[in-house]
Motif scaffolding. Structure first.
Motif, PDB file in Angstrom:
ATOM      1  N   UNK A  15      -6.308  13.838   7.067  1.00 23.21           N
ATOM      2  CA  UNK A  15      -6.620  13.780   5.635  1.00 23.21           C
ATOM      3  C   UNK A  15      -5.670  12.829   4.918  1.00 23.21           C
ATOM      4  N   UNK A  16      -4.382  12.918   5.209  1.00 20.49           N
ATOM      5  CA  UNK A  16      -3.398  12.050   4.553  1.00 20.49           C
ATOM      6  C   UNK A  16      -3.691  10.576   4.811  1.00 20.49           C
ATOM      7  N   UNK A  17      -4.048  10.253   6.055  1.00 19.16           N
ATOM      8  CA  UNK A  17      -4.322   8.863   6.412  1.00 19.16           C
ATOM      9  C   UNK A  17      -5.490   8.290   5.613  1.00 19.16           C
ATOM     10  N   UNK A  18      -6.442   9.134   5.278  1.00 15.25           N
ATOM     11  CA  UNK A  18      -7.639   8.670   4.570  1.00 15.25           C
ATOM     12  C   UNK A  18      -7.583   8.894   3.068  1.00 15.25           C
ATOM     13  N   UNK A  19      -6.509   9.496   2.577  1.00 14.71           N
ATOM     14  CA  UNK A  19      -6.473   9.998   1.202  1.00 14.71           C
ATOM     15  C   UNK A  19      -6.128   8.967   0.139  1.00 14.71           C
ATOM     16  N   UNK A  20      -5.427   7.898   0.540  1.00 13.80           N
ATOM     17  CA  UNK A  20      -4.901   6.960  -0.438  1.00 13.80           C
ATOM     18  C   UNK A  20      -3.568   7.377  -1.025  1.00 13.80           C
ATOM     19  N   UNK A  21      -3.047   8.525  -0.616  1.00  9.52           N
ATOM     20  CA  UNK A  21      -1.719   8.979  -1.061  1.00  9.52           C
ATOM     21  C   UNK A  21      -0.665   8.036  -0.513  1.00  9.52           C
ATOM     22  N   UNK A  22       0.314   7.712  -1.354  1.00 13.39           N
ATOM     23  CA  UNK A  22       1.372   6.780  -0.969  1.00 13.39           C
ATOM     24  C   UNK A  22       2.668   7.506  -0.616  1.00 13.39           C
ATOM     25  N   UNK A  23       3.527   6.759   0.106  1.00 14.91           N
ATOM     26  CA  UNK A  23       4.934   7.134   0.290  1.00 14.91           C
ATOM     27  C   UNK A  23       5.153   8.245   1.309  1.00 14.91           C
ATOM     28  N   UNK A  24       4.605   8.085   2.476  1.00 15.43           N
ATOM     29  CA  UNK A  24       4.891   9.004   3.572  1.00 15.43           C
ATOM     30  C   UNK A  24       4.662   8.259   4.878  1.00 15.43           C
ATOM     31  N   UNK A  25       5.144   8.845   5.959  1.00 13.76           N
ATOM     32  CA  UNK A  25       4.815   8.353   7.292  1.00 13.76           C
ATOM     33  C   UNK A  25       4.532   9.548   8.189  1.00 13.76           C
TER      34      UNK A  25
END
Length: 224
Positions: free
Chosen positions: A171-181
């Motif tokens: 979900x995170x990879x596809x979410x457009x949320x910034x600033x994580x790895x």
């Protein structure tokens, strides 16, 4: 329970946080040994940033602050294994936002398995301080029968390594949320495993979890 795919949820190399202005209280061991028996924050998490970018959704200092809009999306997805508290963020231009929340991972995956090579190196009779040894086999770290089956979780004593399920990672990879790895499993920790040779000192579990959860998971293990 068979092992599941999981990821380390972590920040970018440069987090943008200059310092955390939160007031911390430390209680030193009553025996006089030079370690902290308990440590906790007084008041809210407050990050000061070296930029004015309002599109940085996750801010990684000593503790993590996440924008309320992202947390609303987490809730809509039904993600579990975290709690939040109010936080403040001050940007480089001096403006302060209260639209962020401190993000506390509360999911539990038990204690690192002895099959990993980790051992208790030292402990204190006057408080709950313990020091743990290095890991030799990272494939043997988690006993999945101890996992609370929540989406965000950690394994003791690796409290600084926040983990998430593959569902969250996708979900995170596809979410457009910034600033994580995201690192698969413990691959990022394994690359710098020599740092564990110096020991992993930890106070009680209540330094890292809300009191009710520290009691729930830690009391029977002598960790609370």
């Amino acid at each position: 329970m068979e092992s599941i795919a999981f990821f380390q949820f972590e920040g970018p190399y440069d987090s943008g946080v200059i310092f955390d202005a939160s007031k911390l209280r430390r209680e030193w061991c009553p025996t006089g040994r030079k370690h902290v028996s308990r440590g906790y924050r007084i008041g809210q998490l407050h990050h000061y940033l070296k930029h004015d970018r309002r599109d940085e959704h996750i801010l990684w200092g000593g503790d993590v602050a996440i924008h309320e809009s992202v947390l609303a999306r987490f809730e809509n997805e039904g993600f579990s294994g975290y709690r939040t508290k109010p936080a403040k963020v001050t940007f480089l231009d001096g403006s302060t936002s209260d639209e962020y929340r401190e993000f506390i991972v509360t999911g539990w995956a038990g204690v690192v398995r002895p099959e990993s090579g980790m051992r208790l190196l030292d402990s204190c009779s006057g408080c709950l301080w313990k020091d743990y040894g290095p890991i030799h086999d990272f494939s043997q770290v988690i006993d999945w029968d101890q996992w609370s089956q929540e989406d965000f979780f950690f394994v003791w004593p690796l409290t600084g390594h926040q983990l998430c399920t593959e569902r969250v990672a996708n979900w995170l990879k596809a979410s457009g949320v910034r600033s994580f790895s995201l690192g698969r499993g413990f691959e990022s920790l394994e690359k710098k495993k020599d740092c564990l040779n110096y020991g992993i000192p930890r106070g009680p579990l209540s330094n890292y979890l809300p009191e009710d959860l520290a009691i729930k998971y830690g009391r029977r293990l002598g960790l609370e």
